[in-house]
Design a protein around this motif. Structure first.
Motif, short mmCIF file in Angstrom:
data_model
loop_
_atom_site.label_atom_id
_atom_site.label_comp_id
_atom_site.label_asym_id
_atom_site.label_seq_id
_atom_site.Cartn_x
_atom_site.Cartn_y
_atom_site.Cartn_z
N ALA A 159 0.87 -1.17 0.00
CA ALA A 159 0.00 0.00 0.00
C ALA A 159 0.91 1.22 0.00
CB ALA A 159 -0.88 0.00 1.24
N ALA A 160 0.45 2.29 -0.63
CA ALA A 160 1.28 3.50 -0.67
C ALA A 160 0.40 4.73 -0.75
CB ALA A 160 2.22 3.44 -1.87
N GLY A 161 0.94 5.83 -0.30
CA GLY A 161 0.25 7.10 -0.42
C GLY A 161 0.64 7.76 -1.73
N MET A 209 3.29 9.14 9.85
CA MET A 209 3.01 9.53 8.47
C MET A 209 3.73 10.85 8.20
SD MET A 209 1.03 7.02 7.49
CE MET A 209 -0.29 7.28 6.32
N GLU A 210 3.67 11.32 6.95
CA GLU A 210 4.47 12.48 6.57
C GLU A 210 3.74 13.78 6.90
OE1 GLU A 210 3.56 10.03 4.06
OE2 GLU A 210 5.10 8.93 5.16
N VAL A 235 4.47 7.09 -1.75
CA VAL A 235 5.31 6.93 -0.56
C VAL A 235 4.80 5.78 0.30
CG1 VAL A 235 3.97 8.77 0.63
CG2 VAL A 235 6.21 8.10 1.52
N GLY A 236 5.74 5.00 0.83
CA GLY A 236 5.35 3.89 1.70
C GLY A 236 6.46 3.53 2.66
N MET A 237 6.21 2.48 3.44
CA MET A 237 7.15 2.10 4.51
C MET A 237 7.68 0.68 4.32
SD MET A 237 4.99 3.66 7.67
CE MET A 237 4.17 5.25 7.53
N SER A 265 -3.54 3.92 -1.59
CA SER A 265 -4.57 3.84 -0.55
C SER A 265 -5.05 5.22 -0.11
CB SER A 265 -4.02 3.09 0.66
OG SER A 265 -2.82 3.69 1.10
N ASN A 266 -4.30 6.25 -0.44
CA ASN A 266 -4.64 7.63 -0.08
C ASN A 266 -3.79 8.53 -0.96
OD1 ASN A 266 -2.64 6.27 1.91
ND2 ASN A 266 -2.11 8.43 2.08
N ASN A 298 -1.80 12.21 -0.94
CA ASN A 298 -1.32 13.26 -0.03
C ASN A 298 -0.97 14.52 -0.82
OD1 ASN A 298 -1.51 11.22 1.88
ND2 ASN A 298 0.68 10.75 1.81
N VAL A 315 -6.37 3.14 4.94
CA VAL A 315 -5.31 2.55 4.10
C VAL A 315 -5.71 1.12 3.70
CG1 VAL A 315 -2.92 1.70 4.13
CG2 VAL A 315 -3.44 4.01 4.96
N1 HPA Z 1 2.57 7.44 3.79
C1 HPA Z 1 3.41 6.43 4.12
N2 HPA Z 1 3.09 5.14 3.97
C2 HPA Z 1 1.87 4.86 3.49
C3 HPA Z 1 0.97 5.85 3.15
C4 HPA Z 1 1.34 7.22 3.31
O1 HPA Z 1 0.58 8.15 3.02
N3 HPA Z 1 -0.15 5.23 2.69
C5 HPA Z 1 0.10 3.90 2.76
N4 HPA Z 1 1.32 3.66 3.25
#
Ligand code: HPA
Length: 277
Positions: free
Chosen positions: A115-117, A194-195, A211-213, A236-237, A239, A252
């Protein structure tokens, strides 16, 4: 104990549970909200992480912890349902151990999902982004320390981390099935916070589209071992620095799951394409 011996022991434990003659060709890592792909696998065996020496047990509630062996799109796969993140407190070596285990079992390629933003304001949550390059901003590298030459080089090349052939198969699969597919650069951070808006602006200026982790350390370890890599992010979102909205884990997971159907179809298409190769 050094990593190669640890990995040999882990592989032996899995091999003891593998059906006779089964050899996985492709490894999968299932990200947050994306475990649905595991249910598409014609399962031959499941091995809980707790039964694999050296594999930590994942602490995140959105991740299970088992290795699923079976067939997907006609290809023998080994899927890591549950991954390890730096933000859980795992070391870089622990984060990549699952990937190295699959390399030890003989996979030739890894398909990562996460998943990533989204950082591109034109993106919509619930869609899929093909990762065509990455920026490792975790401050960590799984290859720090002694190099194990049997695994790969001291200074592995990263000029083309994502396999052009697999990228082409993914694009074709998305086109054939009329799935909107973004492409872009993934930036991996350590998390877990989160950022901020200022960080989000910075990441965009640096050239990132999502962006993700997770993912970046695992990709480095896979490339070190010479595996082909494909990675797909579920957006998933989104930003936007001027209009930052909270992205709680529930959101997410919900939106990553929405992207799941498209993502599963793309990966199934990639595997079907690989079968012919
Ligand atoms: N930031 C960091 N990691 C994430 C995000 C995010 O907005 N969404 C899903 N993983």
């Amino acid at each position: 104990m050094q990593e190669p011996e640890r990995l040999r022991q882990a592989a032996a434990a899995v091999q003891g549970r593998m059906p006779a003659g089964f050899r996985p060709r492709v490894g999968l890592t299932l990200g947050t909200g994306l475990s649905g792909l595991a249910s598409k696998i014609q399962v031959k065996a499941r091995v809980p992480y707790a039964e694999i020496p050296g594999l930590p047990v994942s602490t995140v509630q959105s991740h299970q912890g088992e290795l699923v062996l079976g067939s997907l799109g006609g290809v023998a796969v080994a899927a890591l349902a549950g991954r390890f993140h730096l933000y859980e407190g795992y070391s870089p070596l622990e984060v990549v151990r699952g990937v190295r285990l699959l390399a030890e079992l003989g996979v030739e390629a890894m398909v990562f999902t996460c998943a990533a933003g989204g950082l591109d304001p034109a993106m919509q949550a619930g869609r899929v982004m093909l990762i065509k390059d990455h920026i490792n901003l975790t401050g960590q590298n799984p290859l720090t320390g002694p190099n194990f030459d049997a695994w790969g080089e001291r200074f592995p090349d990263m000029s083309q981390p994502y396999d052009p052939g697999l990228l082409a198969l993914a694009r074709r699969a998305a086109q054939d099935q009329k799935i909107t597919l973004y492409e872009g650069v993934y930036v991996g951070l350590r998390g877990p916070s989160m950022e901020t808006p200022a960080e989000t602006r910075m990441l965009r200026i640096l050239g990132a589209d999502a962006v993700g982790m997770s993912t970046v350390l695992e990709v480095i370890a896979a490339r070190h071992r010479g595996l082909k890599v494909l990675a797909c992010a579920a957006i998933s979102n989104v930003n936007i620095p001027e209009d930052m909205q909270p992205a709680p884990i529930e959101l997410v997971i919900e939106n990553a799951s929405k992207a799941g159907a498209g993502l599963e179809a793309i990966i199934a298409g990639v595997l079907a394409g690989m079968q012919g190769q």
